[in-house]
Design a protein around this motif. Structure first.
Motif, PDB file in Angstrom:
ATOM      1  N   SER A 321      70.708   9.934  -6.848  1.00 27.81           N
ATOM      2  CA  SER A 321      69.266  10.582  -6.335  1.00 27.81           C
ATOM      3  C   SER A 321      68.930  11.624  -7.223  1.00 27.81           C
ATOM      4  N   PHE A 322      69.989  12.598  -7.478  1.00 31.16           N
ATOM      5  CA  PHE A 322      69.649  13.715  -8.550  1.00 31.16           C
ATOM      6  C   PHE A 322      69.428  13.224  -9.568  1.00 31.16           C
ATOM      7  N   THR A 323      70.118  12.273 -10.351  1.00 32.96           N
ATOM      8  CA  THR A 323      69.718  11.663 -11.550  1.00 32.96           C
ATOM      9  C   THR A 323      68.300  11.094 -11.671  1.00 32.96           C
ATOM     10  N   GLY A 324      67.857  10.438 -10.589  1.00 30.95           N
ATOM     11  CA  GLY A 324      66.546   9.972 -10.588  1.00 30.95           C
ATOM     12  C   GLY A 324      65.390  11.117 -10.439  1.00 30.95           C
ATOM     13  N   MET A 325      65.979  12.066  -9.612  1.00 35.44           N
ATOM     14  CA  MET A 325      64.931  13.408  -9.413  1.00 35.44           C
ATOM     15  C   MET A 325      65.020  14.052 -10.826  1.00 35.44           C
ATOM     16  N   THR A 326      65.966  14.242 -11.568  1.00 34.55           N
ATOM     17  CA  THR A 326      65.958  14.932 -13.068  1.00 34.55           C
ATOM     18  C   THR A 326      65.022  14.132 -13.750  1.00 34.55           C
ATOM     19  N   VAL A 327      65.168  13.087 -14.084  1.00 30.60           N
ATOM     20  CA  VAL A 327      64.212  12.206 -14.625  1.00 30.60           C
ATOM     21  C   VAL A 327      62.784  12.432 -14.453  1.00 30.60           C
ATOM     22  N   GLY A 328      62.346  12.422 -13.202  1.00 27.80           N
ATOM     23  CA  GLY A 328      60.955  12.459 -12.756  1.00 27.80           C
ATOM     24  C   GLY A 328      60.411  13.899 -12.990  1.00 27.80           C
ATOM     25  N   VAL A 329      61.020  14.927 -12.715  1.00 20.14           N
ATOM     26  CA  VAL A 329      60.478  16.216 -12.849  1.00 20.14           C
ATOM     27  C   VAL A 329      60.404  16.611 -14.503  1.00 20.14           C
ATOM     28  N   LEU A 330      61.439  15.974 -15.044  1.00 22.56           N
ATOM     29  CA  LEU A 330      61.493  15.937 -16.730  1.00 22.56           C
ATOM     30  C   LEU A 330      60.220  15.400 -17.192  1.00 22.56           C
ATOM     31  N   ILE A 331      59.776  14.334 -16.691  1.00 21.06           N
ATOM     32  CA  ILE A 331      58.520  13.647 -17.269  1.00 21.06           C
ATOM     33  C   ILE A 331      57.511  14.669 -17.035  1.00 21.06           C
ATOM     34  N   LEU A 332      57.272  15.032 -15.582  1.00 12.37           N
ATOM     35  CA  LEU A 332      56.084  16.158 -15.490  1.00 12.37           C
ATOM     36  C   LEU A 332      55.999  17.301 -16.404  1.00 12.37           C
ATOM     37  N   GLY A 333      57.217  17.763 -16.931  1.00 12.27           N
ATOM     38  CA  GLY A 333      57.335  18.813 -17.546  1.00 12.27           C
ATOM     39  C   GLY A 333      57.120  18.427 -19.130  1.00 12.27           C
ATOM     40  N   LEU A 334      57.412  17.273 -19.592  1.00 12.05           N
ATOM     41  CA  LEU A 334      57.283  16.805 -21.081  1.00 12.05           C
ATOM     42  C   LEU A 334      55.866  16.462 -21.183  1.00 12.05           C
ATOM     43  N   PHE A 335      55.301  15.771 -20.034  1.00 16.94           N
ATOM     44  CA  PHE A 335      53.956  15.192 -20.299  1.00 16.94           C
ATOM     45  C   PHE A 335      52.892  16.027 -19.425  1.00 16.94           C
ATOM     46  N   PRO A 336      52.767  16.918 -19.525  1.00 13.94           N
ATOM     47  CA  PRO A 336      51.518  17.903 -18.654  1.00 13.94           C
ATOM     48  C   PRO A 336      50.318  17.458 -19.023  1.00 13.94           C
ATOM     49  N   HIS A 337      50.083  16.964 -20.041  1.00 13.65           N
ATOM     50  CA  HIS A 337      48.700  16.460 -20.265  1.00 13.65           C
ATOM     51  C   HIS A 337      48.447  15.017 -20.611  1.00 13.65           C
ATOM     52  N   GLY A 338      49.593  14.417 -20.251  1.00 14.63           N
ATOM     53  CA  GLY A 338      49.711  12.783 -20.653  1.00 14.63           C
ATOM     54  C   GLY A 338      48.940  12.165 -19.914  1.00 14.63           C
ATOM     55  N   PRO A 339      49.042  10.824 -19.847  1.00 14.27           N
ATOM     56  CA  PRO A 339      48.284   9.754 -19.366  1.00 14.27           C
ATOM     57  C   PRO A 339      48.335   9.881 -17.648  1.00 14.27           C
ATOM     58  N   LEU A 340      47.274   9.691 -16.960  1.00 13.99           N
ATOM     59  CA  LEU A 340      47.528   9.762 -15.455  1.00 13.99           C
ATOM     60  C   LEU A 340      48.539   9.305 -14.985  1.00 13.99           C
ATOM     61  N   ALA A 341      48.834   7.693 -15.668  1.00 13.21           N
ATOM     62  CA  ALA A 341      49.923   6.977 -14.894  1.00 13.21           C
ATOM     63  C   ALA A 341      51.248   7.609 -15.198  1.00 13.21           C
ATOM     64  N   MET A 342      51.293   8.282 -16.396  1.00 12.25           N
ATOM     65  CA  MET A 342      52.767   8.922 -16.833  1.00 12.25           C
ATOM     66  C   MET A 342      53.021  10.137 -15.695  1.00 12.25           C
ATOM     67  N   ILE A 343      51.909  10.809 -15.097  1.00 11.22           N
ATOM     68  CA  ILE A 343      52.165  11.965 -14.417  1.00 11.22           C
ATOM     69  C   ILE A 343      52.359  11.250 -12.904  1.00 11.22           C
ATOM     70  N   PHE A 344      51.797  10.165 -12.569  1.00  8.06           N
ATOM     71  CA  PHE A 344      52.073   9.613 -11.562  1.00  8.06           C
ATOM     72  C   PHE A 344      53.523   8.923 -11.271  1.00  8.06           C
ATOM     73  N   VAL A 345      54.133   8.587 -12.419  1.00  2.88           N
ATOM     74  CA  VAL A 345      55.263   7.846 -12.392  1.00  2.88           C
ATOM     75  C   VAL A 345      56.367   9.058 -12.318  1.00  2.88           C
ATOM     76  N   GLY A 346      56.290  10.391 -12.861  1.00  3.93           N
ATOM     77  CA  GLY A 346      57.021  11.411 -12.709  1.00  3.93           C
ATOM     78  C   GLY A 346      56.941  11.988 -11.283  1.00  3.93           C
ATOM     79  N   PHE A 347      55.792  12.077 -10.578  1.00  2.00           N
ATOM     80  CA  PHE A 347      55.772  12.364  -9.185  1.00  2.00           C
ATOM     81  C   PHE A 347      56.540  11.105  -8.201  1.00  2.00           C
ATOM     82  N   VAL A 348      56.272   9.855  -8.592  1.00  5.31           N
ATOM     83  CA  VAL A 348      56.806   9.133  -7.769  1.00  5.31           C
ATOM     84  C   VAL A 348      58.404   9.207  -7.715  1.00  5.31           C
ATOM     85  N   LEU A 349      58.839   9.081  -9.019  1.00  4.53           N
ATOM     86  CA  LEU A 349      60.407   9.274  -9.226  1.00  4.53           C
ATOM     87  C   LEU A 349      61.077  10.359  -8.489  1.00  4.53           C
TER      88      LEU A 349
END
Length: 452
Positions: A321-349
């Protein structure tokens, strides 16, 4: 060969009593989610009316968390004086504090009242979860305690929706939005009346006649004190020092640190959900509904964790669980202005994988510590977690204003990764153990192990 007697408490079938106790014990987490999330909507009107700057917004957003930190110390009180008495008193205080929010005129007044609200909620954690754990059959313990966390996200989701709807009442809607937490609290006080005291706690205090009476009331006339024999290594004494003694120190560090790493970013996101979504340009003009959707994702993430906690095992579940959480929030940090789909994937993960730590936050301390310090352990580990949550919630709006959403979420990713390291190094395995066996310190378990 003599057949081993079935333990009526540990091997009990899930009953109507267990279902009711699970619902009643979930009231504290429900109100926690409601109170911590409703302030996010109310702040939309509070800021201009009470002339709050970023510092005061952060303080008021974190005030209930500070209160939960203080209330966690009430775990010692519930171990000393019982679960049942405090089970109702804490909600009566919460009702009064909820209503008083209608008349606040300054940031200071609101801060103090919400501090009291947090103390009431924080006090309920060790009270309700200890009572629930001590009545739970071993096969259903993970499920029953996990359901209490689902109640948190139900409360959070309901709060965002109620708050967004009530904003239309007028410029002073925020007063009634905040006071609305009194309604579920009143209902829960009425439901909790008549709940029996924990027979484990009664026996630990030497009140054998009362303990046996409760056992027969709940489990039937064949139940006896043999069904709740205290574990080896139990001292019968309630003391904070027990949590830091050899055998328990590692457990205290494990629960407190993984709990802190899980909730520090999470509570900041839930408390300032509308501001966070605005930074991603999501749900503009209806951020309350957007925050409700995010909260609902966290709720959904808890559901598979409830069933995997026994099948996958406690240790493996929380590491994955902590592995998946880390990946998800890392996506939100690396792609703050990325495609909507990318941001949504970060939140969902992040939301879906949060289910594992969410289920373990109250399961772990209730399993890993004995009856005489079970409430104390829940309280202290809650205090440790809320220390991180207070800092995260206070600094989150400051980080958004000064650094932007990307760097702020990268800090959250670092905190979550720290939780992963803690779990890899310290997480024990207690799956399918009785409460007595799970709560024994390592030193006792080693002494009881047969020689090779």
């Amino acid at each position: 060969m003599k057949r081993k007697r079935k333990n009526i408490v540990d091997d009990a079938e899930f009953s109507g009593f267990h279902a009711r106790l699970t619902v009643y014990s979930s009231g504290g987490p429900f109100l926690d989610g409601y109170i911590l999330s409703i302030i996010a909507i109310a702040l939309i009107q509070i800021r201009p009316q009470l002339h709050l700057n970023t510092t005061w917004s952060g303080l008021i957003g974190a005030s209930a968390l500070i209160g939960i930190f203080i209330g966690g110390f009430m775990g010692y009180v519930t171990d000393k004086f019982g679960r049942q008495l405090m089970y109702t008193i804490d909600f009566i205080v919460l009702i009064v504090a909820s209503i008083l929010q209608v008349w606040v005129q300054t940031g200071w007044e609101l801060f103090i009242i919400r501090l009291i609200l947090g103390i009431s909620v924080g006090a309920d954690y060790p009270i309700a979860t200890s009572l629930l754990a001590e009545f739970s059959p071993k096969k259903q313990r993970g499920l029953m305690l996990g359901v209490t966390l689902i109640a948190y996200y139900i409360g959070s989701t309901v709060a965002y929706i109620v708050g967004q709807v009530m904003l239309n009442i007028g410029p002073n809607a925020w007063r009634w939005i905040l006071a609305s937490s009194a309604i579920p609290a009143v209902i829960l006080v009425l439901l909790r009346m008549g709940t029996p005291e924990s027979p484990r706690w009664l026996l630990q205090k030497g009140r054998k006649t009362e303990a046996e009476k409760v056992l027969k009331q709940v489990y039937g006339p064949t139940a006896s004190l043999q069904d709740i024999v205290m574990p080896d290594g139990s001292t019968g004494k309630t003391s904070y020092f027990t949590l830091f003694m050899p055998g328990y120190l590692k457990r205290t560090l494990y629960v407190g640190l993984f709990y802190m790493a899980a909730v520090a970013p999470l509570f900041a996101m839930l408390t300032f959900g509308p501001e966070m979504l605005a930074s991603y340009h999501l749900f503009e003009g209806a951020s309350g509904y957007g925050a409700a959707i995010i909260s609902a994702l966290f709720l959904i993430g808890c559901i598979p964790a409830l069933f995997l906690v026994n099948r996958m095992g406690r240790r493996m579940l929380i590491i994955v669980s902590f592995t998946g959480m880390t990946v998800g929030v890392l996506i939100l940090g690396l792609f703050p202005h990325g495609p909507l789909a990318m941001i949504f994937v970060g939140f969902v993960l992040y939301a879906i994988f949060s289910g594992g730590p969410n289920v373990m936050e109250w399961l772990a301390p209730n399993e890993l510590f004995p009856t005489e310090v079970r409430g104390t352990a829940v309280g202290i580990t809650t205090c440790i977690s809320r220390f991180g949550a207070v800092i995260g919630t206070y600094l989150f709006p400051w980080g958004l204003e000064n650094f932007g959403i990307g760097p702020t979420m990268l800090v959250a990713a670092a905190v979550t990764f720290g939780g992963l390291i803690v779990c890899v190094l310290l997480a024990p395995e207690t799956t399918n153990k009785t409460l007595n066996a799970a709560s024994q310190p390592e030193s006792v378990s080693r002494r009881k192990s047969p020689a090779p």
